[in-house]
Design an enzyme around this catalytic site. Structure first.
Site, mmCIF file in Angstrom:
data_model
loop_
_atom_site.group_PDB
_atom_site.id
_atom_site.type_symbol
_atom_site.label_atom_id
_atom_site.label_comp_id
_atom_site.label_asym_id
_atom_site.label_seq_id
_atom_site.Cartn_x
_atom_site.Cartn_y
_atom_site.Cartn_z
ATOM 1 N N GLY A 1 -4.897 5.959 0.256
ATOM 2 C CA GLY A 1 -6.238 6.068 0.814
ATOM 3 C C GLY A 1 -7.254 5.310 0.001
ATOM 4 N N ARG B 1 -9.738 27.190 49.922
ATOM 5 C CA ARG B 1 -9.848 25.940 50.668
ATOM 6 C C ARG B 1 -9.714 24.718 49.766
ATOM 7 N NH1 ARG B 1 -15.448 24.181 53.112
ATOM 8 N NH2 ARG B 1 -15.798 26.422 52.858
ATOM 9 N N TYR C 1 0.838 -1.196 0.000
ATOM 10 C CA TYR C 1 0.000 0.000 0.000
ATOM 11 C C TYR C 1 0.874 1.248 0.000
ATOM 12 C CZ TYR C 1 -2.584 3.921 1.852
ATOM 13 O OH TYR C 1 -3.102 5.170 2.021
#
Length: 514
Positions: free
Chosen positions: A68, A287, A61
């Site tokens: 693609g 806090r 490929y």
């Protein structure tokens, strides 16, 4: 060429960490290719196997087929050699701002690391070409937009492939010029890519992973500076150090949260602090600071593994197994782990920006800052009536925070079907990484504003009462006094903000050893 006395980072397929990529990006290290016979022969074996398959009419490929959706198109043998050129040519359609020099160096290093795994079927010459670009700082101009994150970062990496072949443009020695000119001047002959080499360069996750490495390092600095600023704000606002008690945090065992609380105790010398009988509990932004920053700390620990796994992977397609004499077609170019990592990281960072914004909103408000002047104005007497302190800075910090929060929408869920439905599920990893860097940019601006406010608030508190600062906070206060003027008369702060943003990125403050 890079300074010969800098540390060398050797590329031979061994694992690298985030810090190695950042060091190369910042030119604090030099990239070198392992010249051992064992490594070079392993790389060459892949290229030789590809050449043998071609000679035997093998089907590969992207080598003997189109790309693609065009994988069913057979390439005539006489045209195979032209195919890599066509791949990077037709992908020359990037847009947007160019990657910065630091980002571009990181991209080159990350791609080199992937190809150095020895399973991409590329030649030693290709690896040497990438090393040359890094050593001589020949930087391809890479547009930041145009990647869907699978099949990897095709379009942006096409600019790397093209530059290696002497095409398109680069930044070299501070000047933009044709790649061929820079290669010639730096002593490199343009490459002619062999079959599979164009695909090997482009069909991978190098851009998103490079940006992720840089984002991780900057996020670590955000966590550390936000913790130090919180310590300063506790003192400036007459807050309660007992909120960070070790026994308190022992009962909720998130490691990052505990680490932030420990850093705050270290800064405030508050192993067993007395309770403030006038105000038992501060508001959440003080806090709960360890709980908010702790999420980022824990995310950094988890995401380091993901980013470094991607960094040290072979992520192109197909994989060339020269030893087993197989061509393995798969999808390692898919950047899903980086996409998720960047979506998670930008959310954690933006939450820290929001925490800082909330701390600033309390610090400038005379109703909540426990005796400090409104807007932290340092003006006194009659002149106090015409001076506005940090009023506008708080507005800007709020704007930057809002924009950072807006960018936290995850990119990884916006997959699009592309390329004739061949790429029908994609990662959007590069978009996620770019979003994360934008959130970091905004958060660094927020922190720069907070540094100004913390310096101002601490000085104003000390007008009211003596403060017993630990040695580490005394050192930090002195550094800030040297960098940030006390705002008594109204003044433009944009220059100071830029200086403080740069200081964060250069990591000039010593912020915790662990």
């Amino acid at each position: 060429m890079a300074h010969p006395e800098l540390p060398r980072i050797v590329f031979n397929g061994s694992a690298l960490d985030i810090e190695s990529i950042v060091a190369l990006a910042e030119q604090r290290a030099v990239a070198v290719l392992d010249d051992s016979p064992a490594f070079l022969s392993r790389i060459q074996a892949g290229a030789d196997f590809v050449a043998r398959l071609l000679a035997e009419d093998g089907v590969i490929y992207g080598v003997t087929t189109g790309y693609g959706d065009s994988c069913t198109v057979v390439i005539p043998p006489e045209l195979v050699a032209e195919l890599p050129h066509h791949l990077y040519t037709y992908h020359g359609c990037g847009a947007g701002a160019y990657l910065s020099p630091e980002q571009t160096r990181a991209v080159l290093a990350v791609r080199l690391q992937s190809l150095s795994q020895g399973v991409s079927g590329v030649s030693v010459d290709l690896l040497r070409g990438l090393v040359h670009l890094l050593q001589h700082d020949v930087l391809p101009l890479i547009p930041s937009e145009g990647s869907v994150g699978a099949s990897g970062d095709l379009t942006p990496l096409s600019y790397v492939a093209a530059v290696l072949c002497g095409e398109r443009e680069v930044l070299w020695r501070g000047e933009r010029m044709p790649a061929a000119q820079a290669l010639r001047a730096s002593g490199m002959q343009p490459l002619k890519l062999r079959p599979k080499e164009g695909l090997a360069i482009m069909n991978g996750t190098a851009v998103m992973t490079a940006l992720a490495c840089l984002a991780w390092q900057r996020s670590d600095q955000v966590s550390r500076l936000a913790t130090r600023v919180t310590a300063l704000n506790v003192l400036a606002s007459a807050g309660n150090a007992h909120h960070f008690d070790e026994s308190l945090f022992a009962v909720k065992p998130h490691a990052g949260q505990q680490r932030v609380a420990q850093r705050l105790r270290q800064d405030l010398a508050s192993d067993r602090p007395p309770r403030n009988e006038q105000r038992l509990q501060d508001r959440y932004s003080l806090r709960c600071a360890p709980h908010v920053i702790g999420v980022l700390e824990d995310a950094l620990s988890m995401l380091r593994v993901w980013i470094e796994n991607e960094l040290n992977s072979a992520n192109d397609n197909p994989i060339i197994d020269a030893q087993g004499e197989r061509v393995l077609h798969g999808g390692h170019f898919y950047g899903g782990h980086i996409a998720f990592a960047m979506d998670a990281l930008k959310a954690a960072v933006a939450n820290v920006a929001d925490l800082m914004d909330r701390q600033l909103a309390l610090l400038v408000d005379a109703r909540y800052n426990h005796g400090l002047p409104a807007n932290l104005s340092g003006a006194q007497g009659a002149r106090a009536s015409i001076n506005h302190g940090l009023k506008a800075l708080q507005i800007s910090v709020s704007a930057w925070t809002a924009e950072a929060l807006k960018h936290t929408m995850p990119a990884s869920v916006f997959s699009r079907s592309t390329e004739c439905h061949n790429q029908d599920k994609v990662s959007m990893g590069t978009i996620a990484a770019r979003d994360c860097l934008r959130v970091l940019e905004l958060t660094e601006q927020v922190l720069a504003g907070m540094v100004i406010a913390a310096r101002q608030g601490l000085a104003l508190r000390q007008r009211l009462q003596p403060l017993a600062l630990t040695a580490v906070l005394q050192s930090m206060q002195q550094q800030l006094q040297d960098q940030v003027p006390l705002v008594e008369e109204d003044m433009a702060l944009d220059g100071v903000l830029r200086t403080l943003v740069a200081a964060q990125r250069q990591r000039v403050w010593g912020l915790y050893e662990s």
